[in-house]
Design a protein around this motif. Structure first.
Motif, PDB file in Angstrom:
ATOM      1  N   GLN A 184       0.830  -1.201   0.000  1.00 26.03           N
ATOM      2  CA  GLN A 184       0.000   0.000   0.000  1.00 26.03           C
ATOM      3  C   GLN A 184       0.869   1.258   0.000  1.00 26.03           C
ATOM      4  OE1 GLN A 184      -2.425  -0.746   3.452  1.00 26.03           O
ATOM      5  NE2 GLN A 184      -4.073  -1.639   2.234  1.00 26.03           N
ATOM      6  N   SER A 185       1.981   1.225   0.700  1.00 27.01           N
ATOM      7  CA  SER A 185       2.884   2.365   0.726  1.00 27.01           C
ATOM      8  C   SER A 185       3.515   2.613  -0.637  1.00 27.01           C
ATOM      9  CB  SER A 185       3.985   2.144   1.770  1.00 27.01           C
ATOM     10  OG  SER A 185       3.435   2.063   3.056  1.00 27.01           O
ATOM     11  N   VAL A 186       3.892   1.547  -1.322  1.00 29.10           N
ATOM     12  CA  VAL A 186       4.499   1.686  -2.651  1.00 29.10           C
ATOM     13  C   VAL A 186       3.467   2.236  -3.631  1.00 29.10           C
ATOM     14  CG1 VAL A 186       5.468   0.420  -4.607  1.00 29.10           C
ATOM     15  CG2 VAL A 186       6.273  -0.042  -2.289  1.00 29.10           C
ATOM     16  N   VAL A 187       2.247   1.718  -3.586  1.00 26.92           N
ATOM     17  CA  VAL A 187       1.197   2.206  -4.479  1.00 26.92           C
ATOM     18  C   VAL A 187       0.902   3.674  -4.200  1.00 26.92           C
ATOM     19  CG1 VAL A 187      -1.248   1.980  -5.078  1.00 26.92           C
ATOM     20  CG2 VAL A 187       0.178  -0.048  -4.909  1.00 26.92           C
ATOM     21  N   ALA A 188       0.847   4.051  -2.937  1.00 25.13           N
ATOM     22  CA  ALA A 188       0.598   5.447  -2.581  1.00 25.13           C
ATOM     23  C   ALA A 188       1.708   6.350  -3.100  1.00 25.13           C
ATOM     24  CB  ALA A 188       0.460   5.591  -1.069  1.00 25.13           C
ATOM     25  N   GLN A 189       2.939   5.890  -3.018  1.00 23.31           N
ATOM     26  CA  GLN A 189       4.069   6.656  -3.531  1.00 23.31           C
ATOM     27  C   GLN A 189       3.946   6.844  -5.043  1.00 23.31           C
ATOM     28  OE1 GLN A 189       6.454   8.227  -1.954  1.00 23.31           O
ATOM     29  NE2 GLN A 189       7.668   8.792  -3.703  1.00 23.31           N
ATOM     30  N   LEU A 190       3.633   5.759  -5.760  1.00 24.95           N
ATOM     31  CA  LEU A 190       3.469   5.831  -7.213  1.00 24.95           C
ATOM     32  C   LEU A 190       2.337   6.793  -7.592  1.00 24.95           C
ATOM     33  CD1 LEU A 190       3.807   2.065  -8.144  1.00 24.95           C
ATOM     34  CD2 LEU A 190       5.396   3.888  -8.744  1.00 24.95           C
ATOM     35  N   GLU A 191       1.203   6.644  -6.942  1.00 25.72           N
ATOM     36  CA  GLU A 191       0.059   7.505  -7.243  1.00 25.72           C
ATOM     37  C   GLU A 191       0.379   8.964  -6.953  1.00 25.72           C
ATOM     38  OE1 GLU A 191      -3.087   5.824  -4.916  1.00 25.72           O
ATOM     39  OE2 GLU A 191      -3.658   4.423  -6.491  1.00 25.72           O
ATOM     40  N   GLY A 192       1.071   9.207  -5.864  1.00 23.44           N
ATOM     41  CA  GLY A 192       1.432  10.576  -5.502  1.00 23.44           C
ATOM     42  C   GLY A 192       2.361  11.208  -6.531  1.00 23.44           C
ATOM     43  N   GLN A 193       3.331  10.452  -6.990  1.00 22.85           N
ATOM     44  CA  GLN A 193       4.261  10.994  -7.993  1.00 22.85           C
ATOM     45  C   GLN A 193       3.547  11.280  -9.308  1.00 22.85           C
ATOM     46  OE1 GLN A 193       7.542   8.226  -8.153  1.00 22.85           O
ATOM     47  NE2 GLN A 193       8.598   9.237  -6.476  1.00 22.85           N
ATOM     48  N   VAL A 194       2.639  10.409  -9.709  1.00 17.78           N
ATOM     49  CA  VAL A 194       1.901  10.617 -10.950  1.00 17.78           C
ATOM     50  C   VAL A 194       0.979  11.830 -10.810  1.00 17.78           C
ATOM     51  CG1 VAL A 194       0.139   9.631 -12.485  1.00 17.78           C
ATOM     52  CG2 VAL A 194       2.061   8.235 -11.719  1.00 17.78           C
ATOM     53  N   LEU A 195       0.286  11.947  -9.691  1.00 16.22           N
ATOM     54  CA  LEU A 195      -0.593  13.097  -9.482  1.00 16.22           C
ATOM     55  C   LEU A 195       0.193  14.403  -9.433  1.00 16.22           C
ATOM     56  CD1 LEU A 195      -3.154  11.674  -6.907  1.00 16.22           C
ATOM     57  CD2 LEU A 195      -3.582  12.306  -9.279  1.00 16.22           C
ATOM     58  N   PHE A 196       1.355  14.384  -8.809  1.00 13.54           N
ATOM     59  CA  PHE A 196       2.195  15.573  -8.757  1.00 13.54           C
ATOM     60  C   PHE A 196       2.659  15.974 -10.159  1.00 13.54           C
ATOM     61  CE2 PHE A 196       6.155  17.909  -7.692  1.00 13.54           C
ATOM     62  CZ  PHE A 196       5.569  18.914  -6.927  1.00 13.54           C
ATOM     63  N   ALA A 197       2.991  14.993 -10.987  1.00 15.68           N
ATOM     64  CA  ALA A 197       3.392  15.276 -12.368  1.00 15.68           C
ATOM     65  C   ALA A 197       2.233  15.904 -13.144  1.00 15.68           C
ATOM     66  CB  ALA A 197       3.867  13.997 -13.056  1.00 15.68           C
ATOM     67  N   LYS A 198       1.026  15.409 -12.920  1.00 18.68           N
ATOM     68  CA  LYS A 198      -0.146  15.974 -13.577  1.00 18.68           C
ATOM     69  C   LYS A 198      -0.390  17.404 -13.101  1.00 18.68           C
ATOM     70  CE  LYS A 198      -2.907  11.862 -14.524  1.00 18.68           C
ATOM     71  NZ  LYS A 198      -4.189  11.190 -14.236  1.00 18.68           N
ATOM     72  N   LEU A 199      -0.279  17.616 -11.813  1.00 19.14           N
ATOM     73  CA  LEU A 199      -0.508  18.941 -11.240  1.00 19.14           C
ATOM     74  C   LEU A 199       0.460  19.965 -11.822  1.00 19.14           C
ATOM     75  CD1 LEU A 199      -1.888  20.730  -9.042  1.00 19.14           C
ATOM     76  CD2 LEU A 199      -0.028  20.037  -7.536  1.00 19.14           C
ATOM     77  N   CYS A 200       1.709  19.583 -11.976  1.00 16.70           N
ATOM     78  CA  CYS A 200       2.744  20.484 -12.493  1.00 16.70           C
ATOM     79  C   CYS A 200       2.813  20.476 -14.013  1.00 16.70           C
ATOM     80  CB  CYS A 200       4.104  20.099 -11.916  1.00 16.70           C
ATOM     81  SG  CYS A 200       4.190  20.323 -10.145  1.00 16.70           S
ATOM     82  N   ASN A 201       2.010  19.610 -14.650  1.00 17.00           N
ATOM     83  CA  ASN A 201       2.029  19.456 -16.104  1.00 17.00           C
ATOM     84  C   ASN A 201       3.452  19.196 -16.600  1.00 17.00           C
ATOM     85  OD1 ASN A 201       0.731  19.233 -18.556  1.00 17.00           O
ATOM     86  ND2 ASN A 201       1.009  21.400 -19.047  1.00 17.00           N
ATOM     87  N   ASN A 202       4.128  18.294 -15.900  1.00 15.88           N
ATOM     88  CA  ASN A 202       5.522  17.989 -16.207  1.00 15.88           C
ATOM     89  C   ASN A 202       5.764  16.513 -15.895  1.00 15.88           C
ATOM     90  OD1 ASN A 202       8.264  17.893 -16.564  1.00 15.88           O
ATOM     91  ND2 ASN A 202       8.751  19.212 -14.837  1.00 15.88           N
ATOM     92  N   THR A 203       5.998  15.736 -16.926  1.00 14.73           N
ATOM     93  CA  THR A 203       6.197  14.302 -16.714  1.00 14.73           C
ATOM     94  C   THR A 203       7.660  13.907 -16.550  1.00 14.73           C
ATOM     95  OG1 THR A 203       6.253  13.911 -19.096  1.00 14.73           O
ATOM     96  CG2 THR A 203       4.117  13.685 -18.000  1.00 14.73           C
TER      97      THR A 203
END
Length: 50
Positions: free
Chosen positions: A9-28
């Motif tokens: 669950q911690s690994v999935v949360a980390q992955l989801e957080g990084q993807v959401l942050f990339a979307k928020l910043c519009n920077n992959t």
């Protein structure tokens, strides 16, 4: 040793957080290190590319 369910669950949360942050910043570009960072969180070695 951590519970495997909690660790997963911690690994999935980390992955989801990084993807959401990339979307928020519009920077992959930060996603390039996504799997390397996940392996580091798990204490696993990074695979060597040949």
């Amino acid at each position: 040793m951590a519970d495997t369910r909690t660790a997963a669950q911690s690994v999935v949360a980390q992955l989801e957080g990084q993807v959401l942050f990339a979307k928020l910043c519009n920077n992959t570009s930060p996603l390039g290190a996504l799997w390397t960072n996940c392996l580091a969180l798990l204490g696993a070695r990074t695979p060597v590319r040949v």
